[in-house]
Structure formats: C-alpha cells, structure tokens
Motif scaffolding. Structure first.
Motif, PDB file in Angstrom:
ATOM      1  N   TYR A  25      11.480  -4.535  98.623  1.00 37.71           N
ATOM      2  CA  TYR A  25      11.466  -5.971  98.923  1.00 37.71           C
ATOM      3  C   TYR A  25      10.983  -6.755  97.704  1.00 37.71           C
ATOM      4  O   TYR A  25      11.551  -7.783  97.338  1.00 37.71           O
ATOM      5  CB  TYR A  25      10.553  -6.240 100.121  1.00 37.71           C
ATOM      6  N   SER A  29      13.766  -9.273  96.316  1.00 34.12           N
ATOM      7  CA  SER A  29      13.613 -10.568  96.977  1.00 34.12           C
ATOM      8  C   SER A  29      13.679 -11.691  95.934  1.00 34.12           C
ATOM      9  O   SER A  29      13.776 -11.436  94.731  1.00 34.12           O
ATOM     10  CB  SER A  29      12.280 -10.622  97.720  1.00 34.12           C
ATOM     11  N   SER A  30      13.618 -12.897  96.386  1.00 32.78           N
ATOM     12  CA  SER A  30      13.599 -14.040  95.478  1.00 32.78           C
ATOM     13  C   SER A  30      12.475 -14.988  95.904  1.00 32.78           C
ATOM     14  O   SER A  30      12.512 -15.502  97.021  1.00 32.78           O
ATOM     15  CB  SER A  30      14.942 -14.774  95.521  1.00 32.78           C
ATOM     16  N   THR A  32      11.203 -12.460  92.677  1.00 33.70           N
ATOM     17  CA  THR A  32      10.866 -11.041  92.590  1.00 33.70           C
ATOM     18  C   THR A  32       9.406 -10.888  92.177  1.00 33.70           C
ATOM     19  O   THR A  32       8.751 -11.847  91.754  1.00 33.70           O
ATOM     20  CB  THR A  32      11.746 -10.333  91.557  1.00 33.70           C
ATOM     21  N   ASN A 104       4.347 -11.623  96.413  1.00 31.38           N
ATOM     22  CA  ASN A 104       5.633 -12.302  96.272  1.00 31.38           C
ATOM     23  C   ASN A 104       5.640 -13.693  96.900  1.00 31.38           C
ATOM     24  O   ASN A 104       6.553 -14.476  96.656  1.00 31.38           O
ATOM     25  CB  ASN A 104       6.757 -11.448  96.876  1.00 31.38           C
ATOM     26  N   SER A 105       4.618 -13.989  97.711  1.00 28.65           N
ATOM     27  CA  SER A 105       4.448 -15.343  98.239  1.00 28.65           C
ATOM     28  C   SER A 105       3.564 -16.183  97.315  1.00 28.65           C
ATOM     29  O   SER A 105       3.221 -17.318  97.650  1.00 28.65           O
ATOM     30  CB  SER A 105       3.803 -15.280  99.636  1.00 28.65           C
TER      31      SER A 105
END
Length: 255
Positions: A25, A29-30, A32, A104-105
């Motif tokens: 993930y 994800s975007s 990254t 990633n958040s």
C-alpha cells in the motif's frame, strides 16, 4: 502452553502478511511513502533505496524463520527460542504495518508512536530475552538474524521518523552530532556482528541521504562503528576463551 504455541504459529504469519500488504500500500498508493519521505527531509533522513535494499533480504530470512516456526522444526529448546521471539516479532510487524497508514497520511507524530513501540520492544528483547547464538542450530541462527535485523533497522526508523516528525528541515546541532557518534559507538561496543552490521548499515544509509559536512561525519561514524564492532567481535571471544581456559586450569590444579 500448547494453546500459546498454536496461537503464535498462526499469529506470526498473519503479522507478516499484514506488514507486507501495508508495505505494498505504501509503495503504490498516492502519495507514496517515498513522496512523504521527500516532503519531510530532516537531519536523519536516510537514502530511501537503502531501506528497500535492507528489507528485501530480510523478508527472505523472515520467510525461512516462519517456515521453521510453522513446522515446529528442531529440538524443544530450538522451538522454544523461536516461539518466544514470535510474540515480539508479531508485535513488530503489526506496529510497522500500522505505521505505514499514518506515515502515508503525513501524520508523522502518530506514526512515530508505532516506531517507538517496535524499536524499544525489539531492542529490549534481544538485550534481555534472546538466548545466546548457537551457530550449530539453523533455527537459533534464523531467530537471531530476524530479531537483530528488526532491532537494527528499528534504530534507523526511530531516528528517521522522530526527526521528520519534529525537526523537519532543521540542521543537526553540535550536541546532536556528538551524541550521534557517542550513541552509535556505545551501541557498537556491546553488539555482536549481526546487530553491529545493522548499525553500520544505518549510518551508511544516513550518510548517503545527507549532504555536506554532516554526510561526511556520518560516513566517518560508519567507519568508526565498523571498527568497534570488528574489534569487539575479534577481541572479546579471545578474552573469553582465555578467561575460561584460566578457570579450567585452576580447577584442574585444585582437583
């Protein structure tokens, strides 16, 4: 006892899959995980590809460890060594897997909590609970490799995440530079070649991720740490052998 053994044999592979899925993930994800890394550069930001280079072979050792754990191979002592560590191993995987979602958040303060739990638990385990290395036992060696590589990369994770969360863009003060060298030297002086090698790798990764004088200083620390680890693991076995030999001779004379 039997229920605990059955539980950890299931929990450990589940934790591995959870962490592995979280890492995928983070990669795809975007944004990254690399995007977040580049957005929060700090004095202890490593060269990110060194992290990937570390985790690939470590995943293979983990799979070998999990295979032996699942099959309960080896003597009762070997199985006990693997099963006891599996609890700390599972905790580490769940922590790092959960860390990824907060990282990633871009919630680095919260992600740092999971890094602290993982690093402290892994270092505490190898310092107080991990049995001595037995090179004649594959199960024992695998447990040592997995445990010490988890702890070693955990040190880098802690330095990285803490600096990125609270000191983004802040250059290292003279106190931080000195404390870094002293801290790694002290850790190297009590580390075997496995953990010591990870500490050297951490410093090389940090050096390659920084620039200027701080990068060169970290590189110098890497060389010095490698020297300390080498001397410690070359001299200490000889000293221990001499002490044990002297003790045996005294015992013979008394007899």
């Amino acid at each position: 006892m039997g229920n605990a053994q059955s539980t950890v044999r299931i929990l450990a592979p589940i934790s591995f899959l959870y962490d592995f899925a979280a890492q995928q993930y983070g990669i795809f994800s975007s944004p990254t995980m690399l995007d977040i890394h580049n957005k929060n550069l700090a004095a202890f930001s490593p060269q990110p590809f060194f992290i990937a280079g570390f985790f690939f072979p470590q995943q293979l050792f983990q799979l070998a460890y999990l295979w032996k754990l699942w099959r309960r191979e080896g003597t009762s002592a070997e199985r006990e060594t693997m099963e006891k560590y599996a609890w700390a191993y599972s905790l580490g995987n769940f922590c790092i897997g959960t860390w990824m979602f907060f990282w990633n958040s871009n919630n680095l303060e919260t992600s740092n909590i999971f890094v602290i739990i993982n690093t402290v638990s892994q270092l505490s385990y190898i310092a107080t609970l991990l049995p001595p290395l037995d090179t004649r036992s594959t199960s024992n060696v695998l447990t040592h490799i997995v445990a010490k590589s988890f702890a070693g990369i955990g040190v880098l994770d802690l330095l990285h995440n803490t600096s990125a969360a609270y000191y983004r863009g802040v250059p290292p003060s003279s106190l931080v530079q000195v404390a870094t060298g002293v801290g790694f030297a002290a850790a190297a002086s009590v580390s075997d070649w496995m953990l010591g090698g990870c500490l050297v790798y951490d410093l090389v990764a940090l050096s390659m991720g920084q620039e200027g004088g701080w990068s060169r200083l970290l590189g110098g620390y890497a060389v010095a740490t490698a020297g300390i680890v080498g001397l410690r693991n070359w001299l200490y076995p000889k000293w221990k052998s001499q002490r044990e030999g002297a003790y045996s001779r005294v015992g013979d004379e008394d007899a």
